[in-house]
Design a protein around this motif. Structure first.
Motif, PDB file in Angstrom:
ATOM      1  N   THR A 147       0.855  -1.191   0.000  1.00  0.00           N
ATOM      2  CA  THR A 147       0.000   0.000   0.000  1.00  0.00           C
ATOM      3  C   THR A 147       0.889   1.239   0.000  1.00  0.00           C
ATOM      4  N   GLY A 148       0.905   1.978  -1.104  1.00  0.00           N
ATOM      5  CA  GLY A 148       1.759   3.168  -1.195  1.00  0.00           C
ATOM      6  C   GLY A 148       0.989   4.328  -1.786  1.00  0.00           C
ATOM      7  N   ILE A 149       1.663   5.067  -2.687  1.00  0.00           N
ATOM      8  CA  ILE A 149       1.041   6.255  -3.284  1.00  0.00           C
ATOM      9  C   ILE A 149       1.123   6.166  -4.814  1.00  0.00           C
ATOM     10  N   ALA A 150      -0.036   6.237  -5.449  1.00  0.00           N
ATOM     11  CA  ALA A 150      -0.092   6.354  -6.920  1.00  0.00           C
ATOM     12  C   ALA A 150      -0.107   7.845  -7.250  1.00  0.00           C
ATOM     13  N   TYR A 151       0.646   8.234  -8.262  1.00  0.00           N
ATOM     14  CA  TYR A 151       0.646   9.669  -8.588  1.00  0.00           C
ATOM     15  C   TYR A 151       0.843   9.892 -10.081  1.00  0.00           C
ATOM     16  N   ARG A 152       0.417  11.076 -10.509  1.00  0.00           N
ATOM     17  CA  ARG A 152       0.581  11.486 -11.910  1.00  0.00           C
ATOM     18  C   ARG A 152       1.881  12.251 -12.023  1.00  0.00           C
ATOM     19  N   LYS A 153       2.864  11.695 -12.712  1.00  0.00           N
ATOM     20  CA  LYS A 153       4.173  12.366 -12.785  1.00  0.00           C
ATOM     21  C   LYS A 153       4.114  13.637 -13.622  1.00  0.00           C
ATOM     22  N   ASP A 154       3.091  13.760 -14.475  1.00  0.00           N
ATOM     23  CA  ASP A 154       2.964  14.980 -15.278  1.00  0.00           C
ATOM     24  C   ASP A 154       2.267  16.110 -14.504  1.00  0.00           C
ATOM     25  N   LYS A 155       1.692  15.804 -13.345  1.00  0.00           N
ATOM     26  CA  LYS A 155       0.948  16.826 -12.591  1.00  0.00           C
ATOM     27  C   LYS A 155       1.669  17.230 -11.309  1.00  0.00           C
ATOM     28  N   ILE A 156       2.587  16.375 -10.860  1.00  0.00           N
ATOM     29  CA  ILE A 156       3.285  16.631  -9.594  1.00  0.00           C
ATOM     30  C   ILE A 156       4.769  16.721  -9.903  1.00  0.00           C
ATOM     31  N   THR A 157       5.365  17.844  -9.526  1.00  0.00           N
ATOM     32  CA  THR A 157       6.760  18.034  -9.928  1.00  0.00           C
ATOM     33  C   THR A 157       7.715  17.121  -9.153  1.00  0.00           C
ATOM     34  N   THR A 158       7.501  17.023  -7.830  1.00  0.00           N
ATOM     35  CA  THR A 158       8.389  16.153  -7.037  1.00  0.00           C
ATOM     36  C   THR A 158       7.623  14.896  -6.636  1.00  0.00           C
ATOM     37  N   PRO A 159       8.116  13.716  -7.013  1.00  0.00           N
ATOM     38  CA  PRO A 159       7.400  12.486  -6.635  1.00  0.00           C
ATOM     39  C   PRO A 159       7.235  12.383  -5.119  1.00  0.00           C
ATOM     40  N   ASN A 173      -2.996   4.908 -18.497  1.00  0.00           N
ATOM     41  CA  ASN A 173      -2.350   6.221 -18.614  1.00  0.00           C
ATOM     42  C   ASN A 173      -0.911   6.093 -18.115  1.00  0.00           C
ATOM     43  N   ALA A 174       0.034   6.176 -19.033  1.00  0.00           N
ATOM     44  CA  ALA A 174       1.448   5.914 -18.713  1.00  0.00           C
ATOM     45  C   ALA A 174       2.053   6.967 -17.783  1.00  0.00           C
ATOM     46  N   GLU A 175       1.326   8.064 -17.522  1.00  0.00           N
ATOM     47  CA  GLU A 175       1.840   9.103 -16.614  1.00  0.00           C
ATOM     48  C   GLU A 175       1.724   8.705 -15.148  1.00  0.00           C
ATOM     49  N   ILE A 176       1.086   7.585 -14.889  1.00  0.00           N
ATOM     50  CA  ILE A 176       0.863   7.176 -13.491  1.00  0.00           C
ATOM     51  C   ILE A 176       2.034   6.325 -12.992  1.00  0.00           C
ATOM     52  N   GLU A 177       2.516   6.652 -11.792  1.00  0.00           N
ATOM     53  CA  GLU A 177       3.627   5.917 -11.164  1.00  0.00           C
ATOM     54  C   GLU A 177       3.239   5.526  -9.747  1.00  0.00           C
ATOM     55  N   PHE A 178       4.074   4.665  -9.153  1.00  0.00           N
ATOM     56  CA  PHE A 178       3.824   4.205  -7.791  1.00  0.00           C
ATOM     57  C   PHE A 178       5.030   4.523  -6.908  1.00  0.00           C
ATOM     58  N   ALA A 179       4.769   5.020  -5.705  1.00  0.00           N
ATOM     59  CA  ALA A 179       5.865   5.334  -4.776  1.00  0.00           C
ATOM     60  C   ALA A 179       5.618   4.665  -3.430  1.00  0.00           C
ATOM     61  N   VAL A 180       6.711   4.239  -2.792  1.00  0.00           N
ATOM     62  CA  VAL A 180       6.622   3.704  -1.425  1.00  0.00           C
ATOM     63  C   VAL A 180       7.227   4.754  -0.496  1.00  0.00           C
ATOM     64  N   PRO A 181       6.442   5.340   0.407  1.00  0.00           N
ATOM     65  CA  PRO A 181       6.989   6.373   1.305  1.00  0.00           C
ATOM     66  C   PRO A 181       8.181   5.859   2.114  1.00  0.00           C
ATOM     67  N   LYS A 182       9.127   6.779   2.354  1.00  0.00           N
ATOM     68  CA  LYS A 182      10.384   6.374   3.019  1.00  0.00           C
ATOM     69  C   LYS A 182      10.153   5.852   4.434  1.00  0.00           C
ATOM     70  N   GLU A 183       9.060   6.271   5.066  1.00  0.00           N
ATOM     71  CA  GLU A 183       8.808   5.798   6.447  1.00  0.00           C
ATOM     72  C   GLU A 183       8.358   4.345   6.478  1.00  0.00           C
ATOM     73  N   GLY A 184       7.975   3.831   5.300  1.00  0.00           N
ATOM     74  CA  GLY A 184       7.511   2.437   5.246  1.00  0.00           C
ATOM     75  C   GLY A 184       6.022   2.365   4.960  1.00  0.00           C
ATOM     76  N   ALA A 185       5.536   1.154   4.792  1.00  0.00           N
ATOM     77  CA  ALA A 185       4.150   0.954   4.380  1.00  0.00           C
ATOM     78  C   ALA A 185       3.709  -0.464   4.742  1.00  0.00           C
ATOM     79  N   VAL A 186       2.501  -0.774   4.304  1.00  0.00           N
ATOM     80  CA  VAL A 186       1.937  -2.100   4.589  1.00  0.00           C
ATOM     81  C   VAL A 186       2.235  -3.047   3.433  1.00  0.00           C
ATOM     82  N   ILE A 187       2.641  -4.278   3.771  1.00  0.00           N
ATOM     83  CA  ILE A 187       2.733  -5.364   2.788  1.00  0.00           C
ATOM     84  C   ILE A 187       1.674  -6.383   3.191  1.00  0.00           C
ATOM     85  N   TRP A 188       1.058  -7.025   2.224  1.00  0.00           N
ATOM     86  CA  TRP A 188      -0.039  -7.940   2.563  1.00  0.00           C
ATOM     87  C   TRP A 188      -0.125  -9.069   1.553  1.00  0.00           C
ATOM     88  N   CYS A 189      -0.773 -10.131   1.976  1.00  0.00           N
ATOM     89  CA  CYS A 189      -1.131 -11.207   1.057  1.00  0.00           C
ATOM     90  C   CYS A 189      -2.592 -11.557   1.335  1.00  0.00           C
TER      91      CYS A 189
END
Ligand code: SPD
Length: 386
Positions: A179-191, A284-300
């Motif tokens: 569970t992280g952050i999906a973002y539009r790289k064309d709309k947000i200057t800094t990931p 939409n190829a402008e969409i990317e995924f980021a994992v915040p540096k503090e960590g996140a949830v992993i699941w199965c």
């Protein structure tokens, strides 16, 4: 009258096989024998007295599994949205002559609440690991009959005998992710690289967070360096303060359905799972995924048969079917998630946003909160109504 003088004479004749059942009964009555005398003489036989109870099963010795009946004509599945390939169900229906319905939910809590209310009539549901523990405590699962799942041999060892199902009695793993952050790289200057991203007023009205208590509050706990499973009142108070501080910036609490808004550009960034992000990226190829540096949830997430399911054989056939390498690969190619099926992983053709080794160190599995669940429920109500 009896042809024998004593009960012992009668017993000896029976042992020599000289009497049929009718003669035995006639002579017994002639001697005035009772049912209990038969057992004293070692003559108890079926119908004349009760068999002694079988000795209790030795838990160390595996017991034979029950036979299931023939496959039923229908199967009802309740699972997360966008979590199965488009051809998985139609191909199964055709091959097994079994009509399948699929209803969807957006959180474990929604699914468990529905089962607890006795609703749905489902034969398979798809809880995350911690929710398997909760369902076990609530008595909401049937045991699997493993002999109907030969394709379980394809499951990677790391996804077998898990902490939430140590004997593989109830679960077949479905998909895993983060569970992280999906973002539009064309709309947000800094990931985005921190959960603090959602506290930044510059994003106001263009960002969303999940409508999922465990993932949402879990993110704020991680932000403060705490466990996603904390029930410490001080940790929860801090998470609540951060969640409420972020709220004016959020367009909505929304989970998988945010994908369309990301694709359209109405939302620039969203707390989201990696696989759903890959589904959006396919549009939409402008969409990317980021994992915040503090960590996140992993699941199965796993498939389980809920208590009282009617179509048990069909549920097993479906599980065994999705464990085929081709079927498993097609599912992950569509969902964008990792497959717990190693034979399927080898056949996958679409990319997955797997965590790096460095990110792996920061990820944490969710666990059942036990008695802390009530405090979390209250916290989530407070956050949403603030
Ligand atoms: N669209 C399918 C998403 C499945 C996410 N399940 C895992 C949730 C962990 N909190």
């Amino acid at each position: 009258m009896s042809e024998f003088k004593t009960a012992q004479d009668l017993a000896d004749a029976v042992r020599r096989g000289e009497l049929d059942r009718r003669d035995f009964l006639r002579n017994s009555l002639g001697l005035g024998l009772t049912l209990s005398s038969f057992s004293v003489l070692g003559l108890a036989c079926s119908g004349e007295t009760e068999a002694p109870p079988p000795p209790p099963a030795d838990p160390a010795v595996p017991q034979p599994e029950p036979e299931l009946g023939p496959i039923e004509a229908e199967l009802h599945i309740y699972m997360w949205s966008d979590y199965i390939a488009e051809d998985t169900v139609p191909n199964f229906e055709k091959e097994f002559n079994c009509k399948v319905t699929v209803d969807t939910y957006e959180s474990n809590e929604e699914m468990i609440a529905k089962l607890q209310l006795g609703g749905g009539g489902y034969d398979l549901v798809c809880p995350s690991g911690y929710a398997v523990t909760v369902m076990g405590k609530l008595g909401l699962m049937e045991k699997l009959t493993r002999k109907y799942l030969p394709n379980a041999a394809n499951i990677a060892p790391i996804f077998s005998k898990t902490v939430f199902d140590p004997s593989d009695e109830h679960t077949v793993p479905w998909q895993w992710g983060i569970t992280g952050i999906a973002y539009r790289k064309d709309k947000i200057t800094t990931p985005p690289d921190s959960w603090a991203f959602f506290l930044d007023a510059a994003q106001k009205g263009k960002v969303t967070m999940m409508d999922d208590m465990r993932d949402n509050i879990g993110a704020w706990l991680k932000y403060r360096g705490k466990s996603v499973n904390s029930v410490d009142p001080a940790d929860l108070a801090a998470a609540k303060a951060d969640a409420i501080a972020a709220k004016p910036n959020l367009r909505a609490y929304i989970s998988a359905p945010v994908k369309g808004q990301l694709v359209a550009g109405d939302v620039f960034a969203a707390q989201l799972w990696n696989g759903d992000t890959m589904q959006a990226k396919a549009e939409n190829a402008e969409i990317e995924f980021a994992v915040p540096k503090e960590g996140a949830v992993i699941w199965c997430d796993s498939m389980v048969i809920p208590k009282g399911a009617k179509n048990i054989r069909a549920a097993h056939e479906f599980l065994n079917y999705v464990l085929r390498p081709d079927v498993g690969a097609a599912i992950s190619n569509f969902t964008g998630y990792g497959s717990p099926n190693s034979a399927a992983t080898a056949k996958m053709t679409t990319p997955v946003a797997y965590p790096t080794d460095e990110q792996m160190k920061t990820l944490e599995y969710q666990q059942d909160l036990g008695e802390g669940t009530a405090a979390w429920d209250q916290l989530w109500t407070d956050i949403k109504s603030a």
